[in-house]
Write a protein that holds these residues in place. Structure first.
Motif, PDB file in Angstrom:
ATOM      1  N   LYS A 283       0.725  -1.160   0.104  1.00 28.26           N
ATOM      2  CA  LYS A 283       0.056  -0.165   0.022  1.00 28.26           C
ATOM      3  C   LYS A 283       0.969   1.161   0.091  1.00 28.26           C
ATOM      4  O   LYS A 283       0.401   2.198  -0.724  1.00 28.26           O
ATOM      5  CB  LYS A 283      -0.805  -0.078   1.298  1.00 28.26           C
ATOM      6  CG  LYS A 283      -1.930   0.950   1.228  1.00 28.26           C
ATOM      7  CD  LYS A 283      -3.325   0.548   2.141  1.00 28.26           C
ATOM      8  CE  LYS A 283      -4.432   1.665   1.933  1.00 28.26           C
ATOM      9  NZ  LYS A 283      -4.393   2.631   3.079  1.00 28.26           N
ATOM     10  N   SER A 315      -8.754  -7.161   8.464  1.00 31.13           N
ATOM     11  CA  SER A 315      -9.271  -5.807   8.700  1.00 31.13           C
ATOM     12  C   SER A 315      -8.458  -5.120   9.843  1.00 31.13           C
ATOM     13  O   SER A 315      -8.364  -3.932   9.731  1.00 31.13           O
ATOM     14  CB  SER A 315     -10.688  -5.731   9.224  1.00 31.13           C
ATOM     15  OG  SER A 315     -10.826  -6.389  10.616  1.00 31.13           O
ATOM     16  N   GLU A 316      -7.657  -5.927  10.529  1.00 33.78           N
ATOM     17  CA  GLU A 316      -6.528  -5.369  11.483  1.00 33.78           C
ATOM     18  C   GLU A 316      -5.360  -4.954  10.823  1.00 33.78           C
ATOM     19  O   GLU A 316      -4.502  -3.923  11.310  1.00 33.78           O
ATOM     20  CB  GLU A 316      -6.564  -6.422  12.261  1.00 33.78           C
ATOM     21  CG  GLU A 316      -7.435  -6.370  13.636  1.00 33.78           C
ATOM     22  CD  GLU A 316      -7.450  -7.598  14.247  1.00 33.78           C
ATOM     23  OE1 GLU A 316      -6.310  -8.271  14.584  1.00 33.78           O
ATOM     24  OE2 GLU A 316      -8.274  -7.979  15.081  1.00 33.78           O
ATOM     25  N   ASP A 319      -6.934  -1.280   5.990  1.00 38.94           N
ATOM     26  CA  ASP A 319      -8.124  -0.554   6.142  1.00 38.94           C
ATOM     27  C   ASP A 319      -8.840  -0.826   4.946  1.00 38.94           C
ATOM     28  O   ASP A 319      -9.147  -0.478   4.084  1.00 38.94           O
ATOM     29  CB  ASP A 319      -7.693   1.100   5.825  1.00 38.94           C
ATOM     30  CG  ASP A 319      -8.076   1.673   7.135  1.00 38.94           C
ATOM     31  OD1 ASP A 319      -8.806   1.101   8.074  1.00 38.94           O
ATOM     32  OD2 ASP A 319      -7.532   2.590   7.267  1.00 38.94           O
ATOM     33  N   THR A 321     -12.115  -1.520   2.711  1.00 35.55           N
ATOM     34  CA  THR A 321     -13.397  -0.426   2.676  1.00 35.55           C
ATOM     35  C   THR A 321     -14.723  -1.163   2.012  1.00 35.55           C
ATOM     36  O   THR A 321     -15.733  -0.632   1.791  1.00 35.55           O
ATOM     37  CB  THR A 321     -12.617   0.825   1.660  1.00 35.55           C
ATOM     38  OG1 THR A 321     -12.369   0.092   0.611  1.00 35.55           O
ATOM     39  CG2 THR A 321     -11.662   1.525   2.288  1.00 35.55           C
ATOM     40  N   VAL A 346     -18.165  -2.550   7.539  1.00 34.49           N
ATOM     41  CA  VAL A 346     -17.969  -2.348   6.218  1.00 34.49           C
ATOM     42  C   VAL A 346     -18.957  -2.998   5.482  1.00 34.49           C
ATOM     43  O   VAL A 346     -19.065  -4.021   5.685  1.00 34.49           O
ATOM     44  CB  VAL A 346     -16.443  -2.880   5.858  1.00 34.49           C
ATOM     45  CG1 VAL A 346     -16.289  -2.900   4.349  1.00 34.49           C
ATOM     46  CG2 VAL A 346     -15.327  -2.147   6.707  1.00 34.49           C
TER      47      VAL A 346
END
Ligand SMILES: Nc1nc2c(ncn2[C@@H]2O[C@H](COP(=O)(O)OP(=O)(O)OP(=O)(O)O)[C@@H](O)[C@H]2O)c(=O)[nH]1
Length: 374
Positions: A283, A315-316, A319, A321, A346
């Motif tokens: 990322k 998800s930890e 992020d 979406t 989400v």
């Protein structure tokens, strides 16, 4: 005396003549059009510089002779709604049959709960739904329109107001970047291919990044998806740093003015720290070129609680979406939509409804509940 003068004069004339011939020779030799002396070029001892070879192509040119036309939106949605109703209808029909009983005793309510739990709605949402139905029936009496009441309550549970739009567009002339994460086998690569087809059908220019470099077959698989619809797939040799492939893919997207870059990642879940390092780096590196506009977590709907545990880990570390729920066609457990949304906060944005290339649909809460009700 006269003769000596004459002699001197002759000698002088001879001397002048000799000098004149000499000078003439010199002048004529200078004036001759001898080719100018071309200085030998200095010998270059450095090795010859070869013309730069075309950089090893990272992007595969599509080789398929004829490109497929992905299925159009309308026919795809009609077809997939029918398929969804076919796979999920049992839940709604079961609930309606129970709710329509003359007497709703405790056993019936228990059966309603069991039906919801079997469909993976989850304990808390199930209790919530049953409580609401009980209250409504107490206050409003036996419903004439049991289907309408159930539809309303199921819809509330699924979340009709969640923003489910896919963020596939970037800003400032840069492409939107969709990062696709999830454990191996969940259907990530297939989903990346299917999303690219939906975008191509909408006339968007797409670049795919095969950053699942730990499995050569995954790279090949993605390349095939791209070739079929004429989408560039950026890849590196097996074992390349996934972040470098992601970087190159987004760079190509920026350089070629693509609308969207979709990056497939490896979902190795051996340990959370490793996953965090890997996805975090991917990322960060992407964001040197353009912001990531969407992080989609792909979950296999048939894996139930296991899938939820994986979802939590992902998800930890990144992020998330949006969620893509795959293999909903092969499971009557559509209730997982409710659970996973609750768990992660989400929305489910897409659902996979088959192995076909165009078997991916945007998630629509109303259509989903209608499918549940059969
Ligand atoms: N029935 C059905 N099968 C699906 C769906 N989505 C994916 N699959 C199948 O699931 C299998 C795994 O899909 P992949 O896309 O290879 O999974 P992956 O997560 O990329 O796995 P790796 O490539 O190992 O990382 C394939 O056989 C797909 O055809 C779906 O919505 N429905």
């Amino acid at each position: 005396m006269e003769s000596s003068l004459l002699l001197i004069l002759i000698i002088a004339l001879l001397a002048v003549a000799v000098i004149g011939i000499g000078v003439g020779l010199v002048i004529s030799s200078r004036g001759k059009s001898t080719p100018p002396v071309v200085e030998a070029p200095p010998v270059d001892t450095t090795p010859p510089v070869e013309a730069p070879e075309a950089e090893a192509p990272v992007a595969e040119a599509p080789t398929a002779p004829t490109l497929e036309r992905p299925e159009g939106r309308e026919s795809r949605l009609v077809r997939l709604r029918q398929r969804l109703a076919g796979s999920q209808g049992g839940l709604g029909r079961g609930l309606l049959a129970l709710l329509s009983r003359d007497r709703l005793d405790e056993d019936t309510w228990e059966s309603i709960e069991d039906t919801l739990l079997t469909a993976d709605v989850g304990v808390a949402p199930t209790q919530e739904l049953v409580e609401k139905l009980r209250t409504r029936l107490r206050v409003e009496g036996a419903p004439e329109d049991a289907r309408g009441v159930l539809r309303e309550e199921l819809l509330n549970l699924v979340g009709p107001d969640m923003d489910r739009a896919l963020r596939v567009s970037g800003a400032d002339g840069r492409p939107g970047v969709v990062l696709v994460v999830g454990v191996n086998g969940a259907g990530k690569t297939t989903t990346v291919g299917k999303i690219s087809r939906i975008l191509v059908a909408d006339d968007r220019k797409v670049v795919l990044g095969a950053a699942d470099t730990f499995r050569a077959a995954a790279v090949e698989q993605l390349a095939t998806w791209g070739e079929r619809v004429g989408v560039d797939v950026v890849r590196g040799p097996e074992g390349t740093d996934p972040a470098s492939v992601a970087f190159e893919a987004v760079k190509e997207g920026v350089d070629t003015g693509a609308d969207t870059v979709i990056v497939d990642t490896a979902g190795r879940l051996q340990n959370k720290a490793g996953l965090m390092d890997e996805l975090g780096k991917v990322k960060r590196v992407i964001e040197k070129q353009a912001p990531v506009t969407e992080v989609l977590l792909v979950l296999d709907a048939t894996t139930g609680q296991n899938g939820l545990i994986q979802a939590r880990v992902f998800s930890e570390v990144v992020d998330v979406t949006g969620i893509v729920l795959t293999k909903l066609d092969g499971s009557a457990k559509g209730g997982i939509v409710v659970q996973v949304q609750r768990e992660l906060g989400v929305p489910v944005k897409l659902v996979g409804l088959g192995e076909g290339a165009d078997d991916l649909a945007p998630f629509d809460a109303g259509a989903f509940v209608d499918a549940l009700l059969g």
